[in-house]
Design an enzyme around this catalytic site. Structure first.
Site, PDB file in Angstrom:
ATOM      1  N   ARG A 131       0.877  -1.179   0.000  1.00  0.00           N
ATOM      2  CA  ARG A 131       0.000   0.000   0.000  1.00  0.00           C
ATOM      3  C   ARG A 131       0.902   1.214   0.000  1.00  0.00           C
ATOM      4  O   ARG A 131       1.751   1.363   0.884  1.00  0.00           O
ATOM      5  CB  ARG A 131      -0.922   0.015   1.220  1.00  0.00           C
ATOM      6  CG  ARG A 131      -1.610   1.354   1.396  1.00  0.00           C
ATOM      7  CD  ARG A 131      -2.713   1.325   2.389  1.00  0.00           C
ATOM      8  NE  ARG A 131      -3.871   0.605   1.875  1.00  0.00           N
ATOM      9  CZ  ARG A 131      -5.085   0.653   2.421  1.00  0.00           C
ATOM     10  NH1 ARG A 131      -5.292   1.376   3.499  1.00  0.00           N
ATOM     11  NH2 ARG A 131      -6.086  -0.027   1.907  1.00  0.00           N
ATOM     12  N   HIS A 136      -7.414   0.829  -6.565  1.00  0.00           N
ATOM     13  CA  HIS A 136      -7.603  -0.068  -5.410  1.00  0.00           C
ATOM     14  C   HIS A 136      -8.351  -1.324  -5.901  1.00  0.00           C
ATOM     15  O   HIS A 136      -9.513  -1.547  -5.548  1.00  0.00           O
ATOM     16  CB  HIS A 136      -8.394   0.678  -4.332  1.00  0.00           C
ATOM     17  CG  HIS A 136      -8.369   0.035  -2.990  1.00  0.00           C
ATOM     18  ND1 HIS A 136      -7.575  -1.063  -2.678  1.00  0.00           N
ATOM     19  CD2 HIS A 136      -9.064   0.327  -1.838  1.00  0.00           C
ATOM     20  CE1 HIS A 136      -7.776  -1.396  -1.413  1.00  0.00           C
ATOM     21  NE2 HIS A 136      -8.672  -0.579  -0.894  1.00  0.00           N
ATOM     22  N   GLN A 183     -10.236  -3.947  -3.539  1.00  0.00           N
ATOM     23  CA  GLN A 183     -11.521  -3.467  -3.034  1.00  0.00           C
ATOM     24  C   GLN A 183     -12.635  -3.715  -4.048  1.00  0.00           C
ATOM     25  O   GLN A 183     -13.734  -4.153  -3.691  1.00  0.00           O
ATOM     26  CB  GLN A 183     -11.420  -1.962  -2.736  1.00  0.00           C
ATOM     27  CG  GLN A 183     -12.714  -1.332  -2.273  1.00  0.00           C
ATOM     28  CD  GLN A 183     -13.111  -1.775  -0.882  1.00  0.00           C
ATOM     29  OE1 GLN A 183     -12.311  -1.704   0.035  1.00  0.00           O
ATOM     30  NE2 GLN A 183     -14.350  -2.234  -0.711  1.00  0.00           N
ATOM     31  N   ASP A 240     -17.010   7.637  -1.734  1.00  0.00           N
ATOM     32  CA  ASP A 240     -15.777   7.402  -0.974  1.00  0.00           C
ATOM     33  C   ASP A 240     -15.418   8.728  -0.303  1.00  0.00           C
ATOM     34  O   ASP A 240     -15.960   9.789  -0.653  1.00  0.00           O
ATOM     35  CB  ASP A 240     -14.666   6.934  -1.938  1.00  0.00           C
ATOM     36  CG  ASP A 240     -13.354   6.593  -1.239  1.00  0.00           C
ATOM     37  OD1 ASP A 240     -13.364   6.372  -0.012  1.00  0.00           O
ATOM     38  OD2 ASP A 240     -12.307   6.552  -1.925  1.00  0.00           O
ATOM     39  N   CYS A 254     -16.280   1.932   0.254  1.00  0.00           N
ATOM     40  CA  CYS A 254     -15.166   1.047   0.604  1.00  0.00           C
ATOM     41  C   CYS A 254     -14.794   1.153   2.076  1.00  0.00           C
ATOM     42  O   CYS A 254     -14.184   0.237   2.628  1.00  0.00           O
ATOM     43  CB  CYS A 254     -13.964   1.345  -0.287  1.00  0.00           C
ATOM     44  SG  CYS A 254     -13.300   3.019  -0.072  1.00  0.00           S
ATOM     45  N   ARG A 274     -14.258  -8.326   1.611  1.00  0.00           N
ATOM     46  CA  ARG A 274     -12.822  -8.185   1.365  1.00  0.00           C
ATOM     47  C   ARG A 274     -12.133  -9.517   1.668  1.00  0.00           C
ATOM     48  O   ARG A 274     -11.264  -9.959   0.910  1.00  0.00           O
ATOM     49  CB  ARG A 274     -12.216  -7.073   2.245  1.00  0.00           C
ATOM     50  CG  ARG A 274     -12.647  -5.658   1.893  1.00  0.00           C
ATOM     51  CD  ARG A 274     -12.158  -5.216   0.528  1.00  0.00           C
ATOM     52  NE  ARG A 274     -10.719  -5.265   0.372  1.00  0.00           N
ATOM     53  CZ  ARG A 274      -9.866  -4.310   0.739  1.00  0.00           C
ATOM     54  NH1 ARG A 274     -10.315  -3.190   1.256  1.00  0.00           N
ATOM     55  NH2 ARG A 274      -8.554  -4.454   0.545  1.00  0.00           N
TER      56      ARG A 274
HETATM   57  N1  NVA Z   1      -9.768   6.882  -1.573  1.00  0.00           N
HETATM   58  C1  NVA Z   1      -9.398   6.394  -0.267  1.00  0.00           C
HETATM   59  C2  NVA Z   1      -9.693   4.945  -0.140  1.00  0.00           C
HETATM   60  C3  NVA Z   1      -9.401   4.351   1.227  1.00  0.00           C
HETATM   61  C4  NVA Z   1      -9.673   2.882   1.301  1.00  0.00           C
HETATM   62  C5  NVA Z   1      -7.930   6.670  -0.019  1.00  0.00           C
HETATM   63  O1  NVA Z   1      -7.120   6.480  -0.929  1.00  0.00           O
HETATM   64  O2  NVA Z   1      -7.588   7.105   1.072  1.00  0.00           O
HETATM   65  N1   CP Z   2     -11.293  -0.042   2.162  1.00  0.00           N
HETATM   66  C1   CP Z   2     -10.035  -0.186   2.612  1.00  0.00           C
HETATM   67  O1   CP Z   2      -9.101  -0.468   1.859  1.00  0.00           O
HETATM   68  O2   CP Z   2      -9.932  -0.018   3.931  1.00  0.00           O
HETATM   69  P1   CP Z   2      -8.570   0.104   4.760  1.00  0.00           P
HETATM   70  O3   CP Z   2      -7.949   1.419   4.399  1.00  0.00           O
HETATM   71  O4   CP Z   2      -9.010   0.032   6.183  1.00  0.00           O
HETATM   72  O5   CP Z   2      -7.676  -1.046   4.366  1.00  0.00           O
END
Ligand code: NVA
Ligand code: CP
Length: 304
Positions: free
Chosen positions: A103, A130, A133, A221, A260, A288
């Site tokens: 990540r 992502h 997800q 989101d 998500c 998930r």
């Molecule tokens: N768009 C959000 C998704 C988190 C799961 C981010 O990148 O922070």
């Molecule tokens: N939706 C998602 O990826 O959640 P986290 O940031 O908690 O992993």
């Protein structure tokens, strides 16, 4: 050509392979014991440059339930934090583990990892996409609403990494997607061009009502992603894109709400919608786990 099975983006797959993974995830959800031992002796390393609840826990539990194990690390716990290159890190990790999840705020870092790795790399979220997800999201839609092909999804809010991944999913799973975003927060032109070149039914509008009308699913989101600088102005610009009860009422009968998570209640979604009967966000979070198992089996056990 390397035949290492990376899971980096939905756009790289044949639709039939993604479909296989969705069906596999559903089957594993219905009968989790069939997965026991399928990844016995395998180790997944997970590097999180930014926080995670769902991704981290679901992959960890998935590895355990499939008979393997995982190690979660932050860059500060690795020599990455002291300047060791991603390339060297990838070469070293390839000697110890069977797969690496990353990540990162920088999609380029993920690509560098892929370039230097001898084991599968999984995209655990970047500033661009992502995909793990979205596999859970498709599974959730189909559990509640039936096959997604030919149906319509509305995205409201920021044209961010999740919006981009929904665009890729619309092409790969053959559904219609209307995104309502302010012009300055519209998805990137490249991804829209990609979708249109592939014949995708993807439309961007500033009109929330047009996007929501008759949709089978409304999704949103956070307005401030982990790769964004927090901006009060952005929140103001997006205020009229909140998914509230009025917006949900415009959707088709039986429409569901997805997110998500984590959600900012009162910003991109009202508390009423989050907690309503049409909200499937906690099923989505559970899924998930099942979707991640299918991805792991495709990458690490070379299923199908
Ligand atoms: N768009 C959000 C998704 C988190 C799961 C981010 O990148 O922070
Ligand atoms: N939706 C998602 O990826 O959640 P986290 O940031 O908690 O992993």
């Amino acid at each position: 050509m390397s035949d290492i099975r990376h899971f980096i983006g939905l756009e790289a797959f044949e639709p039939a392979t993604l479909r296989y993974m969705i069906e596999r995830a559903g089957a594993l959800k219905r009968n989790p014991t069939v997965g026991r031992n399928l990844l016995a002796g395998k180790t997944l390393a997970m590097i999180f440059e930014t926080p995670s609840t769902r991704t981290r826990i679901s992959f960890d539990v998935a590895m355990n339930e499939l008979g393997g194990r995982s190690i979660a690390l932050s860059p500060d716990e690795l020599q990455l934090g002291r300047g060791e290159t991603i390339g060297d890190t990838a070469r070293v990790m390839s000697r110890y583990v069977d797969g690496v999840l990353l990540r990162t705020k920088h999609h380029e870092s993920l690509l560098q990892l892929v370039e230097n790795s001898e084991v599968p790399i999984i995209n655990g979220l970047t500033d661009r996409t992502h995909p793990c997800q979205l596999m859970a999201d498709i599974l959730t839609f189909e559990e509640h609403c039936g096959p997604i092909a030919g149906r319509r999804v509305a995205w409201l809010g920021d044209g961010n990494n999740m919006a981009a991944t929904w665009i890729q999913a619309a092409v790969q799973f053959d559904f219609s997607l209307r995104l309502a975003c302010p012009k300055i927060y519209a998805p990137e032109v490249e991804i829209l061009d990609w979708a249109h070149t592939r014949g995708g039914d993807v439309e961007v509008t500033e009109d929330v009502n047009h996007a929501a009308a008759g949709a089978d699913c409304i999704v949103t989101d956070t307005w401030i992603s982990m790769s964004d600088d927090a901006s009060a102005q952005k929140v103001e610009d997006l205020r009229s894109y909140q998914v509230d009860e009025v917006v949900m009422a415009k959707a088709a009968h039986g429409a569901i709400f997805l997110h998500c998570l984590p959600a900012k209640r009162g910003l991109e979604v009202s508390t009423g919608v989050m907690d309503s009967d049409c909200s499937r966000v906690f099923d989505e979070a559970e899924n998930r786990l099942h979707a991640q198992k299918a991805i792991l089996l495709w990458c690490l056990a070379r299923e199908v």
